[in-house]
Enzyme design. Structure first.
Site: not given
Lengths: 299, 65
Positions: A71-72, A98, A128, A190
């Site tokens: 979740g970054l 990024n 993502c 990704n």
């Protein structure tokens, strides 16, 4: 023997980089090897404001791969600039950040800040699969990718790569959007959206239900996408997806990648990236290849 | 079981440490996979420790399991 390559205007001593989200901001891996050996480091996905990430469980193992739904989680660009960038700059390697956001405005605001920092390039994260807004929501249509990339291009003078999701019908069309919007390169791929179920609990393993599949399991998909895109777009490709050896890296380069990233491979062995550099050099010696650039896209 | 021990110790005011497990990616603090919720962190934006680096042993009152 020459292993130097130029990825989208970024001069690298070799084609090996580490993939966003698998390498943090380098500190942890610096205990295992000299980060200066890498062609470039791609940082953890970084946003304008800090992000706490998703509920656990966030990762699980699958056949020849893993699912993640982090979740970054990241400390935000301000913290990065003050704490992580000075650390990374101690090493003789290229730093590519990024960049992720929820809205076009956030991407633009973030890239305005990144443009002023002492970094070598930006990899725009439009891929993502684990956040509700932004990212993959922009990355799965031609128009979405083109709009965000164009908006960022206007404020970013540094080399710009755009990282794409494989969860689309036609990857070539999406990669063309990156090229049409004036970006310098494209990162492929990704993670593939996946899911695992705990049959005892009769429930999904990941709290986020779905997650991104990475590791050797996805390598053939990634090689195919790099190959297809290389045939149709002119901008260079940063290839990734399941690379754990020099042989894997060569496969991507033959398919059309100018450089490659090690992702989940860093989890199997923290030295996978430097072993991959050695593997590429061994292949060049065996095959009597003078310059690594000779093999890019020859298949 | 850890949850039961944690509740019992906290009810009896006994200092308690628990050793947590969570599935890990890297095991060195880079991937942020092995998250465990910090106690008393806001519900709308929960904060996390990571078992590999912040733990694996935590004070029972520091984490929510």
């Amino acid at each position: 023997m020459n292993t130097k390559i130029n990825l989208a205007g970024i001069e690298m001593k070799n084609p090996v980089t580490v993939a966003s989200g698998t390498f943090g901001y380098g500190r942890e891996y610096s205990q295992f090897f000299d980060l200066s050996k890498l062609g470039a480091i791609i940082t953890k996905g970084t946003s304008l404001k800090p992000k706490n990430g998703n509920k656990p469980p966030r990762v699980c193992e699958t056949a020849s791969g893993m699912l993640n739904s982090i979740g970054l989680q990241n400390p935000g660009v301000e913290y990065f600039a003050q704490n992580d960038l000075p650390f990374l700059r101690k090493y003789d390697t290229k730093i590519i950040v990024n960049a992720c956001g929820n809205t076009i405005e956030e991407y633009v605001e973030l890239c305005k800040i990144l443009d002023k920092l002492d970094i070598d390039g930006v990899e725009l994260n439009l891929s993502c699969p684990n956040v509700k807004q932004g990212c993959m929501a922009f990355g799965n249509t031609y128009e979405g990718v083109k709009t965000v990339t164009q908006a960022v291009r206007k404020v970013l003078n540094k080399p710009l790569l755009v990282k794409l999701t494989p969860n689309v019908t036609n990857i070539v069309e999406i990669a063309k959007a990156v090229e049409d919007a004036g970006a310098d390169g494209v990162s492929l791929i990704n993670t593939l959206l996946g899911m695992k179920i705990d049959i005892q609990k009769k429930a999904p393993v990941l709290a986020n239900i779905t997650g991104g599949l990475s590791g050797p399991a996805i390598k053939p998909v990634a090689v195919r996408m790099v190959y297809q895109v290389a045939k149709e777009v002119k901008i260079p490709i940063l290839g990734m997806g399941g690379i754990i050896s020099g042989e894997d890296a060569i496969e991507f380069m033959l398919a059309g990648a100018t450089a490659i990233s090690i992702g989940a491979g860093n989890f199997i062995d923290p030295q996978t990236s430097i072993k991959t550099i050695q593997g590429i050099e061994n292949y060049m010696q065996e095959q009597k290849i003078e310059d690594i650039n000779e093999i890019i896209g020859i298949v | 079981m850890l949850k039961a021990v944690k509740e019992l110790a906290e009810k009896q005011n006994i200092p308690c440490q628990i050793s947590l497990e969570e599935k890990m990616g890297c095991g060195i603090g880079a991937c942020l996979g092995c998250a465990v919720k910090k106690a008393q962190s806001p519900k709308e934006a929960p904060e996390y420790y990571h078992v590999c680096k912040g733990g694996p042993v935590f004070k029972s009152t520091d984490v929510e399991i």
